[in-house]
Design a protein around this motif. Structure first.
Motif, PDB file in Angstrom:
ATOM      1  N   LYS A  68      20.326  41.721  61.676  1.00 45.39           N
ATOM      2  CA  LYS A  68      19.931  40.250  62.089  1.00 45.39           C
ATOM      3  C   LYS A  68      20.300  39.237  60.833  1.00 45.39           C
ATOM      4  O   LYS A  68      19.726  39.229  59.972  1.00 45.39           O
ATOM      5  CB  LYS A  68      18.203  40.161  62.278  1.00 45.39           C
ATOM      6  CG  LYS A  68      17.964  39.036  63.125  1.00 45.39           C
ATOM      7  CD  LYS A  68      16.683  39.081  63.236  1.00 45.39           C
ATOM      8  CE  LYS A  68      16.326  37.840  64.152  1.00 45.39           C
ATOM      9  NZ  LYS A  68      14.742  37.458  63.827  1.00 45.39           N
ATOM     10  N   GLN A  90      18.697  44.268  57.813  1.00 42.13           N
ATOM     11  CA  GLN A  90      19.321  45.404  58.343  1.00 42.13           C
ATOM     12  C   GLN A  90      18.582  45.769  59.682  1.00 42.13           C
ATOM     13  O   GLN A  90      17.244  45.544  59.781  1.00 42.13           O
ATOM     14  CB  GLN A  90      19.023  46.696  57.572  1.00 42.13           C
ATOM     15  CG  GLN A  90      19.590  47.884  58.091  1.00 42.13           C
ATOM     16  CD  GLN A  90      21.145  47.911  57.675  1.00 42.13           C
ATOM     17  OE1 GLN A  90      21.597  47.848  56.462  1.00 42.13           O
ATOM     18  NE2 GLN A  90      21.676  47.985  58.764  1.00 42.13           N
ATOM     19  N   ARG A  91      19.363  46.145  60.909  1.00 44.73           N
ATOM     20  CA  ARG A  91      18.473  46.465  61.946  1.00 44.73           C
ATOM     21  C   ARG A  91      18.657  48.142  62.057  1.00 44.73           C
ATOM     22  O   ARG A  91      19.564  48.626  61.418  1.00 44.73           O
ATOM     23  CB  ARG A  91      19.028  45.944  63.366  1.00 44.73           C
ATOM     24  CG  ARG A  91      18.319  46.258  64.329  1.00 44.73           C
ATOM     25  CD  ARG A  91      19.097  45.498  65.536  1.00 44.73           C
ATOM     26  NE  ARG A  91      18.795  43.922  65.898  1.00 44.73           N
ATOM     27  CZ  ARG A  91      19.580  43.372  65.850  1.00 44.73           C
ATOM     28  NH1 ARG A  91      20.869  43.343  65.682  1.00 44.73           N
ATOM     29  NH2 ARG A  91      19.185  41.984  65.913  1.00 44.73           N
ATOM     30  N   TYR A  92      17.705  48.682  62.504  1.00 41.60           N
ATOM     31  CA  TYR A  92      17.523  50.060  62.770  1.00 41.60           C
ATOM     32  C   TYR A  92      17.386  50.745  63.951  1.00 41.60           C
ATOM     33  O   TYR A  92      16.872  50.007  64.835  1.00 41.60           O
ATOM     34  CB  TYR A  92      16.613  50.791  61.757  1.00 41.60           C
ATOM     35  CG  TYR A  92      16.738  50.362  60.354  1.00 41.60           C
ATOM     36  CD1 TYR A  92      17.568  51.116  59.318  1.00 41.60           C
ATOM     37  CD2 TYR A  92      15.749  49.215  59.824  1.00 41.60           C
ATOM     38  CE1 TYR A  92      17.250  50.692  58.045  1.00 41.60           C
ATOM     39  CE2 TYR A  92      15.853  48.901  58.483  1.00 41.60           C
ATOM     40  CZ  TYR A  92      16.778  49.532  57.725  1.00 41.60           C
ATOM     41  OH  TYR A  92      16.899  49.375  56.431  1.00 41.60           O
ATOM     42  N   TYR A  93      17.825  52.010  64.591  1.00 38.18           N
ATOM     43  CA  TYR A  93      17.815  52.272  65.601  1.00 38.18           C
ATOM     44  C   TYR A  93      17.130  53.676  65.511  1.00 38.18           C
ATOM     45  O   TYR A  93      17.477  54.591  64.685  1.00 38.18           O
ATOM     46  CB  TYR A  93      19.236  52.561  66.429  1.00 38.18           C
ATOM     47  CG  TYR A  93      19.095  53.204  67.861  1.00 38.18           C
ATOM     48  CD1 TYR A  93      18.874  52.490  68.876  1.00 38.18           C
ATOM     49  CD2 TYR A  93      19.466  54.492  67.793  1.00 38.18           C
ATOM     50  CE1 TYR A  93      18.832  53.014  70.066  1.00 38.18           C
ATOM     51  CE2 TYR A  93      19.380  55.390  69.103  1.00 38.18           C
ATOM     52  CZ  TYR A  93      18.907  54.324  70.190  1.00 38.18           C
ATOM     53  OH  TYR A  93      19.012  54.852  71.531  1.00 38.18           O
ATOM     54  N   THR A 100      14.922  49.703  68.644  1.00 38.08           N
ATOM     55  CA  THR A 100      15.275  49.131  67.441  1.00 38.08           C
ATOM     56  C   THR A 100      14.302  48.366  66.639  1.00 38.08           C
ATOM     57  O   THR A 100      13.246  47.880  67.326  1.00 38.08           O
ATOM     58  CB  THR A 100      16.576  48.112  67.412  1.00 38.08           C
ATOM     59  OG1 THR A 100      16.151  47.130  68.264  1.00 38.08           O
ATOM     60  CG2 THR A 100      17.762  48.942  68.118  1.00 38.08           C
ATOM     61  N   ILE A 102      13.702  45.998  62.853  1.00 37.72           N
ATOM     62  CA  ILE A 102      14.143  44.673  61.731  1.00 37.72           C
ATOM     63  C   ILE A 102      13.550  45.349  60.495  1.00 37.72           C
ATOM     64  O   ILE A 102      12.280  45.565  60.130  1.00 37.72           O
ATOM     65  CB  ILE A 102      14.288  43.699  62.104  1.00 37.72           C
ATOM     66  CG1 ILE A 102      14.551  43.110  63.339  1.00 37.72           C
ATOM     67  CG2 ILE A 102      14.663  42.802  60.984  1.00 37.72           C
ATOM     68  CD1 ILE A 102      16.012  42.639  63.543  1.00 37.72           C
TER      69      ILE A 102
END
Ligand code: ZN
Length: 428
Positions: A68, A90-93, A100, A102
């Motif tokens: 983001k 950083q974005r995470y899944y 997701t 952040i």
């Protein structure tokens, strides 16, 4: 030192998950104002999923999922420049919940665009005697933002524990949104510290307030120092059965002082041949007669000759019998207080006197009504002197703020500047 260490140090950022590269600084105009813009990246390996809470033990749990970009964080000014950080987060899944999230940082609270450092700076600024408008300018935030921070502080503020055993009561003009016209100030006489500030001095309000403290605590109150306001008296008698009520000495003097001054002012009419003299020498009339200079003559343009202070006063009070009688009573009162001579004081307030002005007659009646508690002020050495500093501060805060509309903000500000509310000096 790496660029990251160096920049973190300059910006006072403690979060070790924020990284800076070589070209992380740009100086440019934003809304017409030269601004230092820092670019940083926030990334780390999360311990768990923010959405479902499952632990992250490897690539089968959580993976990186893009960024983001350019999340704006307001920082405290650097060398006078507005400073912002554009943070790429950083974005995470999460493979367990297919959602997701952040990356988060200790630099800034969730859903806020202003760093904790900036917020702390604003809080520290609120402890200084400067207007909120100046604080918002200084920190590059809106006035509204400063107001919201004040709201937060005032909600979190829980005042005080145990009632002081020696209390001073006083009042000051309140803000527009309060219940009463006058706000109420309680000071701990022994420490000189503000104990609490209430938005009304009305009987029912104060009764309810003090009853929150158990009878046990209220019974331990030994002295209440107050002015001659009947509801305080009634309240003190009803709730603090072991307390001696002491009328503040300055308020005793104040009654006679005001009475004499009004008497003089009423004589200051254009038709009075001594109009200019009565108007010009008001300070001398109110001065303690024992402090008048009777030796040094100075030229008076009103008298067109050389005179001593004492000669001036003697002349003026002899121009009118009411002024003379009222003046003598006033001098008797203030000197009996100065000499701590209670018999002299009582003689004056009970003596039948001719020619007194109606204002002085009223003042003497008030003294008689409060006689018992005035005697205490001759007996005990307590007064509202400890409050004076706070009262001056209150006036000063009102002046710099150009009048408060919200009582809570006003109160918060007084408590902050007095150092009663302490801002923990923690930097994110
Ligand atoms: Zn999940």
């Amino acid at each position: 030192m790496s660029h990251t260490d160096y920049t973190r140090n300059i910006l006072n950022i403690k979060d070790r998950n924020i990284y800076f590269s070589e070209n992380c600084l740009e100086v440019k105009k934003i809304k017409g104002i030269m601004t230092k813009v820092f670019y940083g990246v926030l990334t780390y390996i999360p311990t768990h999923c923010d959405k479902c809470g499952c632990l992250n033990e490897g690539h089968d749990d959580i993976i990186k999922w893009g960024f983001k970009r350019n999340c704006i964080v307001k920082l405290p000014k650097l060398s006078g420049y507005n400073t912002i950080l554009k943070l790429t987060k950083q974005r995470y899944y999460c493979k367990h919940c297919n959602d997701t999230f952040i990356a988060t940082t200790s630099l800034i609270d969730k859903y806020k665009s202003i760093s904790r450092n900036s917020e702390l700076q604003i809080k520290l600024d609120l402890m200084d005697k400067i207007s909120e408008k100046d604080i918002s300018k200084r920190n590059n935030v809106s006035h509204n933002k400063v107001n919201r921070i004040m709201d937060e502080i005032s909600i979190k503020t829980v005042l005080p524990g145990t009632l002081p055993t020696i209390m001073n009561f006083d009042e000051f003009k309140a803000t527009k949104d309060t219940l009463g016209k006058m706000a109420f100030l309680i000071t701990n006489n022994e420490t000189g510290q503000v104990f609490d500030i209430l938005e009304s001095r009305k009987y029912n309000y104060l009764d309810k307030y003090f009853r929150r403290y158990g009878k046990n605590q209220r019974d331990k109150v030994k002295f209440i120092i107050t002015d001659m306001y009947k509801p305080y008296l009634k309240l003190s008698k009803a709730l603090f059965k072991n307390a001696e009520i002491v009328i503040d000495r300055f308020h005793i003097v104040g009654q006679a002082y005001t009475a004499l001054n009004i008497t003089r002012v009423k004589l200051c009419v254009k038709s009075n041949p001594n109009y200019n003299k009565l108007k010009h020498y008001w300070k001398l009339i109110l001065k303690n007669e024992n402090d008048l200079n009777d030796k040094k003559k100075t030229y008076s343009k009103h008298f067109k000759k050389y005179l001593t202070e004492q000669e001036i006063v003697t002349y003026l009070i002899n121009t009118n019998p009411t002024l003379k009688a009222t003046y003598n009573t006033y001098q008797g009162i203030i000197n009996s207080i100065r000499d701590k001579d209670i018999n002299k004081f009582l003689n004056i307030i009970y003596k039948k006197q001719d020619n007194l002005s109606p204002h002085m007659i009223k003042a003497l009646r008030t003294y008689r009504d409060f006689e018992k508690y005035i005697i205490n002020s001759f007996k005990y050495n307590y007064n509202n002197g400890v409050i004076e500093g706070t009262n001056n501060l209150i006036k000063c805060i009102k002046r710099i703020a150009f009048g408060y509309r919200s009582f809570n903000h006003f109160k918060t500000r007084i408590l902050l500047i007095k150092g009663i509310i302490k801002i923990k000096n923690v930097i994110a």
